[in-house]
Scaffold this active site. Structure first.
Site, short mmCIF file in Angstrom:
data_model
loop_
_atom_site.label_atom_id
_atom_site.label_comp_id
_atom_site.label_asym_id
_atom_site.label_seq_id
_atom_site.Cartn_x
_atom_site.Cartn_y
_atom_site.Cartn_z
N HIS A 279 0.82 -1.22 0.00
CA HIS A 279 0.00 0.00 0.00
C HIS A 279 0.86 1.27 0.00
O HIS A 279 0.97 1.92 -1.01
CB HIS A 279 -1.01 0.06 1.17
CG HIS A 279 -1.92 -1.11 1.24
ND1 HIS A 279 -2.76 -1.47 0.21
CD2 HIS A 279 -2.13 -2.04 2.24
CE1 HIS A 279 -3.45 -2.55 0.57
NE2 HIS A 279 -3.08 -2.92 1.77
N ASP A 330 -5.01 -8.33 -3.12
CA ASP A 330 -5.25 -8.08 -1.71
C ASP A 330 -6.57 -8.67 -1.21
O ASP A 330 -6.64 -9.86 -0.93
CB ASP A 330 -5.18 -6.56 -1.46
CG ASP A 330 -5.19 -6.19 0.02
OD1 ASP A 330 -5.16 -7.10 0.86
OD2 ASP A 330 -5.22 -4.98 0.33
ZN LIG Z 1 -3.36 -6.87 2.93
#
Ligand SMILES: [Zn+2]
Length: 453
Positions: A279, A330
């Site tokens: 991220h 994810d």
């Molecule tokens: Zn994750």
């Protein structure tokens, strides 16, 4: 495995700005042994008889796509959380409900189906950020790595490679609150006991490798970060960490440690070329410099970040600072690395109101060679002699891709356009069908077993 020959209508070769037409690819024992463009500057090495027994791959053949960040069980949440209000934290409560229901058998079934969906999407290797270690109340199973073993087996059934990023998860908050409720099964007590458990995992099959992960600065106390990083370093394996996905994580870290999460990781030896930050949506300029100068990779997960209202990570600045970029699905709100790849460019356009931050070749590299490198497979992700024979062929004759020049595939194709997938020389998907897993049926059954329908 005997020598096989493939003739790709187009193939995206390493460091090429765009695909090359008519490329002969030879494969033996799971490795690429020859790559020969037949026209336009390449020297043809193939005689007519060689071409006659080559299997034609109509469309665009890419190297294997690497999904560098996965939580397999989140696949059960697709469509169950998207319609409501809330944010990352309310989504997390729903996710914990599913986490509480899984055991090694249901985890195997769900992960096998999710990984088979990935194979259909052209993903030949997945990095599983795995923290569902123990029984629901935190008591270890008879085999304390039973849940990780289920993931390794799931990947084998689905026909893809796996890096099991076994995750150290010890506390609930940056200031060290203990794990409660569904989180109890994530914890090993301390980082030394985490290392002891992980050291006992022996994948026993060359489709799987073990790596390490720090869940986040929320979940591993500062004084134990170096234990995890040291274990990864000594074993020469990749180390992944969730980083600054939410502003609240930055605020909590500043309040407790007086610095950003990136600074904290840097000060405890976590950053470096074998580390991938996942991220990094809310970094400071100083954070970007720390990440880039240490050559820490960054795994962007745009389809999840937008689903969870995380924000937009500064992808161009990350790349310019020196961080290689990879991609992950994810939470599996969608499993489509074409969508994640183009989102890296398109999100920058929304932010800057300008076009052209990443070339199609940049997006291809993020989805392929960079992802494999982040997962510790330095010999995969390129159509090059000596590399693992992963071939992903995308249709250029579907309703989405007809009339699209091959270089435009990352801006036009979807996972549904993947027609043929070869992993380590073995065909896993042929004509859009997984050869061993009935993916929709297995997904439905596995998800019904762990949700309230
Ligand atoms: Zn994750």
């Amino acid at each position: 495995m005997p020598l096989t020959r493939w003739l790709a209508e187009y193939a995206w070769l390493p460091d090429h700005a765009e695909p090359t037409p008519e490329v002969l690819i030879e494969v033996e024992d799971g490795r690429i042994t020859a790559v020969a463009p037949l026209v336009g500057g390449g020297t043809p090495t193939a005689g007519v008889e060689v071409l006659r027994d080559a299997t034609r791959l109509p469309g665009l053949t890419l190297p294997g796509l690497a999904n560098a960040h996965s939580h397999a069980f989140h696949r059960a949440l697709r469509g169950r959380t998207q319609g409501g209000r809330g944010d990352f934290w309310s989504w997390r409560d729903v996710m914990y409900d599913v986490a509480a229901r899984l055991d090694p058998d249901s985890y195997l079934a769900l992960a096998r189906a999710a990984y088979a969906e990935m194979a259909l999407a052209g993903i030949t290797c997945v990095g599983e950020f795995h923290y569902l270690h123990h029984g629901p109340d935190g008591t270890p199973y008879a085999d304390p790595n039973a849940m990780g073993a289920a993931l390794i087996e799931a990947a084998a059934h689905a026909g893809i490679r796996l890096t099991l990023l076994d995750t150290c998860y010890l506390t609930a908050t940056v200031d060290g609150a203990p794990l409660v409720g569904a989180q109890r099964r994530f914890g090993d007590g301390d980082a030394l006991r985490w290392a002891e458990r992980v050291s006992a995992i022996a994948p026993g099959n060359d489709h799987a490798r073990v790596g390490a992960a720090i869940h986040s600065v929320r979940a591993v106390p500062a004084e134990q970060l170096a234990t995890v990083a040291g274990w990864a370093d000594r074993n020469g394996v990749p180390l992944h960490v969730h980083l600054s996905e939410q502003p609240a994580e930055n605020d909590a870290c500043r309040a407790v440690h007086g610095c950003t999460p990136t600074r904290l990781l840097a000060d405890h030896g976590v950053l470096g070329p074998h580390t991938t930050a996942v991220h990094a949506t809310h970094p400071t300029s100083a954070d970007l410099a720390l990440l880039g100068e240490s050559r820490t990779g960054i795994c962007l997960c745009p389809t999840t970040e937008r689903d969870l209202a995380d924000g937009i990570g500064p992808a161009r600045r990350m790349a310019e600072a020196g961080s290689p970029l990879s991609l992950g699905s994810d939470s599996h709100a969608v499993i489509d690395l074409f969508e994640d790849a183009r989102a890296v460019e398109l999100d920058e356009r929304l932010r800057t109101r300008r076009r052209g931050h990443f070339t199609p070749a940049d997006l291809c590299a993020a989805a392929t060679v960079a992802g494999h490198a982040a997962l510790g497979w330095g010999d995969a992700g390129r159509l090059a002699v000596g590399d693992r024979a992963d071939l992903v062929t995308v249709r250029l004759d579907s309703a989405r891709t007809a009339g699209v020049p091959p270089v435009g595939a990352f801006h036009a194709a979807t996972a549904a356009d993947v027609r043929h997938v070869v992993v380590d020389g073995r065909t896993v998907v042929a004509d859009g069908r997984h050869l061993t897993v009935d993916v929709p049926t297995e997904l439905r059954d596995a998800i019904e077993a762990v949700t309230n329908r």
